[in-house]
Design an enzyme around this catalytic site. Sequence first.
Site, PDB file in Angstrom:
ATOM      1  N   CYS A  36      54.159 -61.181 -16.005  1.00 29.15           N
ATOM      2  CA  CYS A  36      53.939 -62.199 -17.032  1.00 29.15           C
ATOM      3  C   CYS A  36      55.276 -62.502 -17.707  1.00 29.15           C
ATOM      4  CB  CYS A  36      52.943 -61.658 -18.061  1.00 29.15           C
ATOM      5  SG  CYS A  36      52.803 -62.689 -19.522  1.00 29.15           S
ATOM      6  N   CYS A  74      56.397 -69.111 -15.341  1.00 31.19           N
ATOM      7  CA  CYS A  74      55.067 -68.592 -15.690  1.00 31.19           C
ATOM      8  C   CYS A  74      54.404 -68.245 -14.369  1.00 31.19           C
ATOM      9  CB  CYS A  74      54.247 -69.642 -16.435  1.00 31.19           C
ATOM     10  SG  CYS A  74      52.499 -69.191 -16.613  1.00 31.19           S
TER      11      CYS A  74
HETATM   12  N1  DGL Z   1      51.187 -65.993 -16.594  1.00 31.72           N
HETATM   13  C1  DGL Z   1      51.832 -65.662 -17.812  1.00 31.72           C
HETATM   14  C2  DGL Z   1      53.305 -65.957 -17.819  1.00 31.72           C
HETATM   15  O1  DGL Z   1      53.929 -65.764 -16.785  1.00 31.72           O
HETATM   16  C3  DGL Z   1      51.082 -65.959 -19.110  1.00 31.72           C
HETATM   17  C4  DGL Z   1      50.337 -67.232 -19.193  1.00 31.72           C
HETATM   18  C5  DGL Z   1      49.525 -67.354 -20.487  1.00 31.72           C
HETATM   19  O2  DGL Z   1      48.627 -66.531 -20.680  1.00 31.72           O
HETATM   20  O3  DGL Z   1      49.827 -68.249 -21.277  1.00 31.72           O
HETATM   21  O4  DGL Z   1      53.882 -66.291 -18.805  1.00 31.72           O
END
Ligand code: DGL
Length: 205
Positions: free
Chosen positions: A72, A179
């Site tokens: 994440c 993301c």
């Molecule tokens: N997939 C995550 C990232 O890489 C978080 C996305 C979210 O929950 O806003 O930042």
Amino acid sequence: MNIRLGLFDSGIGGFTVLKRVVERHGDISCVYLGDLARIPYGSKSPSEIRLIAMEVIKWLINQDISAVLIACNTTNSLALDIIERFTEIPIFGLVDSGVELICGNNIGVLATPSTVASKFYTKKILEVKPEAVIFEQPCQGLVELIEADNTTNKEIQGLVNQYLNPLLEARVNEIILGCSHYPLILPILKELLPSGVRLIDPALG
Ligand code: DGL
């Protein structure tokens, strides 16, 4: 040596990272936490994200893991220090991997609003490429649509188009998918981008 890797994300985004791990390391043992109770992370405040990171890392450590892969970018950008302070096991993140894959100097970053506000990508890129010109684009609402499996509808295409336009106007040559949910909409991104713009998936780093 037997490695047991702990990965986490707010939802399905981290599966794009897990997929790469399995492709590369095959039979590695993994524990994956998708924090669907608190998704999206990317529109939460830094203090909320840091608190969540603390709870998640405590949970993962209790699963007897021997290394952590922060799947994440939002947590990586806002709470890496907390995770590092909490444990001595090896910690891997997507931001460093993404930065390692950069080739040119005109760089775009698509990421959650919290990741962009942290400026962590810009800081990390400038550490290795002081001459780089970086344009970070927050993508409010994209994660929610991807989680809802709306990846083919007009709404998501319109939103992606809206977020890509400023990067194209800024004439970036490369775009980091900052993301872990965004590789799930790769076909839409490729369709909307000119062929000269390279997409970087940090999970490949
Ligand atoms: N997939 C995550 C990232 O890489 C978080 C996305 C979210 O929950 O806003 O930042």
